[in-house]
Motif scaffolding. Sequence first.
Motif, mmCIF file in Angstrom:
data_model
loop_
_atom_site.group_PDB
_atom_site.id
_atom_site.type_symbol
_atom_site.label_atom_id
_atom_site.label_comp_id
_atom_site.label_asym_id
_atom_site.label_seq_id
_atom_site.Cartn_x
_atom_site.Cartn_y
_atom_site.Cartn_z
ATOM 1 N N MET A 198 -59.030 16.299 -63.828
ATOM 2 C CA MET A 198 -58.093 17.483 -63.868
ATOM 3 C C MET A 198 -56.857 16.804 -63.875
ATOM 4 S SD MET A 198 -57.713 20.138 -60.692
ATOM 5 C CE MET A 198 -59.260 21.033 -61.074
ATOM 6 N N SER A 199 -55.911 17.624 -64.463
ATOM 7 C CA SER A 199 -54.646 17.527 -64.477
ATOM 8 C C SER A 199 -53.956 18.567 -63.691
ATOM 9 C CB SER A 199 -53.685 17.247 -65.844
ATOM 10 O OG SER A 199 -52.594 17.219 -65.989
ATOM 11 N N PHE A 200 -53.347 18.496 -62.800
ATOM 12 C CA PHE A 200 -52.628 19.563 -61.997
ATOM 13 C C PHE A 200 -51.144 19.291 -62.134
ATOM 14 C CE2 PHE A 200 -51.030 21.764 -58.463
ATOM 15 C CZ PHE A 200 -52.083 22.822 -58.254
ATOM 16 N N ASP A 201 -50.407 20.465 -62.709
ATOM 17 C CA ASP A 201 -48.990 20.134 -62.794
ATOM 18 C C ASP A 201 -48.085 21.557 -62.845
ATOM 19 O OD1 ASP A 201 -47.052 17.505 -64.096
ATOM 20 O OD2 ASP A 201 -46.088 19.274 -63.908
ATOM 21 N N LEU A 202 -46.924 21.733 -62.361
ATOM 22 C CA LEU A 202 -46.332 23.063 -62.387
ATOM 23 C C LEU A 202 -45.571 23.327 -63.945
ATOM 24 C CD1 LEU A 202 -45.286 25.416 -60.713
ATOM 25 C CD2 LEU A 202 -43.092 23.972 -59.861
ATOM 26 N N GLU A 244 -51.847 18.368 -48.337
ATOM 27 C CA GLU A 244 -52.539 18.872 -49.230
ATOM 28 C C GLU A 244 -53.545 17.888 -49.799
ATOM 29 O OE1 GLU A 244 -52.927 22.670 -50.510
ATOM 30 O OE2 GLU A 244 -53.134 22.148 -48.736
ATOM 31 N N CYS A 245 -53.040 16.743 -50.272
ATOM 32 C CA CYS A 245 -53.799 15.686 -50.883
ATOM 33 C C CYS A 245 -54.994 15.301 -49.822
ATOM 34 C CB CYS A 245 -52.923 14.556 -51.073
ATOM 35 S SG CYS A 245 -51.607 14.579 -52.459
ATOM 36 N N TYR A 246 -54.734 15.202 -48.699
ATOM 37 C CA TYR A 246 -55.657 14.834 -47.611
ATOM 38 C C TYR A 246 -56.674 15.821 -47.381
ATOM 39 C CZ TYR A 246 -57.668 13.149 -43.234
ATOM 40 O OH TYR A 246 -58.534 12.877 -42.384
ATOM 41 N N ARG A 247 -56.410 17.181 -47.671
ATOM 42 C CA ARG A 247 -57.418 18.197 -47.658
ATOM 43 C C ARG A 247 -58.390 18.221 -48.716
ATOM 44 N NH1 ARG A 247 -58.126 22.921 -50.022
ATOM 45 N NH2 ARG A 247 -56.148 23.037 -50.879
ATOM 46 N N VAL A 291 -54.622 22.370 -65.074
ATOM 47 C CA VAL A 291 -54.399 23.611 -64.010
ATOM 48 C C VAL A 291 -52.929 23.449 -63.589
ATOM 49 C CG1 VAL A 291 -54.991 24.485 -61.800
ATOM 50 C CG2 VAL A 291 -56.826 23.236 -62.770
ATOM 51 N N ARG A 292 -52.285 24.844 -63.706
ATOM 52 C CA ARG A 292 -50.893 24.979 -63.234
ATOM 53 C C ARG A 292 -50.784 25.349 -62.095
ATOM 54 N NH1 ARG A 292 -46.589 28.207 -63.073
ATOM 55 N NH2 ARG A 292 -44.588 27.469 -63.992
ATOM 56 N N GLY A 293 -49.923 24.553 -61.356
ATOM 57 C CA GLY A 293 -49.481 24.751 -59.740
ATOM 58 C C GLY A 293 -48.768 23.860 -59.230
ATOM 59 N N ASP A 294 -48.266 24.133 -58.121
ATOM 60 C CA ASP A 294 -47.224 23.646 -57.292
ATOM 61 C C ASP A 294 -47.951 22.641 -56.358
ATOM 62 O OD1 ASP A 294 -45.399 22.838 -55.144
ATOM 63 O OD2 ASP A 294 -44.630 24.772 -54.995
ATOM 64 N N MET A 295 -47.577 21.327 -56.431
ATOM 65 C CA MET A 295 -48.209 19.982 -55.653
ATOM 66 C C MET A 295 -48.132 20.291 -54.155
ATOM 67 S SD MET A 295 -45.403 17.068 -56.002
ATOM 68 C CE MET A 295 -44.095 17.448 -57.106
ATOM 69 N N ALA A 296 -47.269 21.163 -53.435
ATOM 70 C CA ALA A 296 -47.218 21.474 -52.266
ATOM 71 C C ALA A 296 -48.152 22.320 -51.684
ATOM 72 C CB ALA A 296 -45.642 21.607 -51.876
ATOM 73 N N ASP A 297 -48.817 22.976 -52.786
ATOM 74 C CA ASP A 297 -49.789 24.119 -52.517
ATOM 75 C C ASP A 297 -51.014 24.142 -53.485
ATOM 76 O OD1 ASP A 297 -51.477 26.366 -51.763
ATOM 77 O OD2 ASP A 297 -49.771 28.040 -52.447
ATOM 78 N N LEU A 298 -52.045 23.250 -52.990
ATOM 79 C CA LEU A 298 -53.320 23.293 -53.779
ATOM 80 C C LEU A 298 -54.203 24.101 -53.478
ATOM 81 C CD1 LEU A 298 -53.476 19.024 -53.676
ATOM 82 C CD2 LEU A 298 -52.213 20.501 -55.238
ATOM 83 N N GLY A 299 -53.839 25.396 -53.014
ATOM 84 C CA GLY A 299 -54.677 26.204 -52.458
ATOM 85 C C GLY A 299 -55.836 26.519 -53.534
ATOM 86 N N GLN A 300 -55.600 26.464 -54.885
ATOM 87 C CA GLN A 300 -56.655 26.660 -55.799
ATOM 88 C C GLN A 300 -57.879 25.786 -55.836
ATOM 89 O OE1 GLN A 300 -54.627 27.297 -59.795
ATOM 90 N NE2 GLN A 300 -52.866 26.544 -58.825
ATOM 91 N N LEU A 301 -57.629 24.721 -55.385
ATOM 92 C CA LEU A 301 -58.561 23.445 -54.979
ATOM 93 C C LEU A 301 -59.414 23.678 -53.783
ATOM 94 C CD1 LEU A 301 -56.351 20.872 -56.612
ATOM 95 C CD2 LEU A 301 -57.706 22.436 -57.793
ATOM 96 N N ARG A 302 -60.685 23.216 -53.817
ATOM 97 C CA ARG A 302 -61.366 23.400 -52.502
ATOM 98 C C ARG A 302 -61.256 21.975 -51.887
ATOM 99 N NH1 ARG A 302 -65.256 21.807 -56.106
ATOM 100 N NH2 ARG A 302 -66.894 20.407 -55.570
ATOM 101 N N ASP A 303 -61.500 22.307 -50.364
ATOM 102 C CA ASP A 303 -61.526 21.239 -49.418
ATOM 103 C C ASP A 303 -62.306 19.895 -50.184
ATOM 104 O OD1 ASP A 303 -59.892 22.626 -48.178
ATOM 105 O OD2 ASP A 303 -61.253 22.887 -46.563
ATOM 106 N N GLU A 304 -62.005 18.781 -49.859
ATOM 107 C CA GLU A 304 -62.976 17.547 -50.096
ATOM 108 C C GLU A 304 -63.460 17.703 -51.617
ATOM 109 O OE1 GLU A 304 -65.572 17.126 -46.736
ATOM 110 O OE2 GLU A 304 -63.840 16.550 -45.395
ATOM 111 N N ALA A 305 -62.753 18.059 -52.595
ATOM 112 C CA ALA A 305 -63.327 17.984 -53.834
ATOM 113 C C ALA A 305 -63.016 16.759 -54.728
ATOM 114 C CB ALA A 305 -62.495 19.328 -54.688
ATOM 115 N N PHE A 306 -62.208 15.868 -54.487
ATOM 116 C CA PHE A 306 -61.938 14.725 -55.137
ATOM 117 C C PHE A 306 -62.201 13.512 -54.605
ATOM 118 C CE2 PHE A 306 -59.558 18.544 -56.416
ATOM 119 C CZ PHE A 306 -59.874 18.426 -57.755
ATOM 120 N N HIS A 307 -62.426 12.268 -55.319
ATOM 121 C CA HIS A 307 -62.586 11.171 -54.876
ATOM 122 C C HIS A 307 -61.220 10.199 -55.216
ATOM 123 C CE1 HIS A 307 -67.157 10.954 -54.336
ATOM 124 N NE2 HIS A 307 -66.947 11.886 -55.486
#
Length: 195
Positions: free
Chosen positions: A1-5, A63-66, A27-43
């Motif tokens: 996934m690529s996430f960028d504003l 948000e990275c931790y979440r 996915v377009r979004g703000d790095m300070a609000d990863l609300g579009q992404l679920r908890d514990e989704a990435f390695h």
Amino acid sequence: MSFDLSDDQLKKDREVAERENLPVQCVRGDMADLGQLRDEAFHLIFHPISNVFVPDVMPVWRECYRVLKPEGRLLAGMMNPCYFLFDHEAGQSGVLAAKYSLPYGEPGSLSGDAKHRWDENKSPAQFSHSLESQIGGQTAAGFAIVGLYEDYWSDEATPLNRFFPVALATLAVKVPLNIAFQGSRNSGVAASALP
């Protein structure tokens, strides 16, 4: 996934993925609000030197931790705060002098011609961050720093390269922390221990 504003950056990511025949979800979004992404989704999160575009880096680390799985890795690049002390336009002509106070933030740190050029260029605002917020912020969010790296750029990229590492990177691991606030009248220190 690529996430960028930036839509332009996501377009470039799609082009590279198509050229290399790689599946990618942009996915377009703000790095300070990863609300579009679920908890514990990435390695793994690869976080390039993008903190320069946020005035407060703590929401980014939280948000990275979440969104990381337990023991997930965060590889984060960051600018050396010293980089923002200097007038880079003057540096191109060989004049290196500390000009700005830290923390640096655009447009507030700029004045005169520099502010006028910034306004005309419609450049994205850039912000410096202390090492305390860059590295200490990761540990405050719950990460354990397991690696710290310094990076020198080329002399063509910046004359500052001759004096100090321009960029830094950390490797952090999401670890569950049992935090017990054992402050006393004497110390006021918070103790933490790994399970």
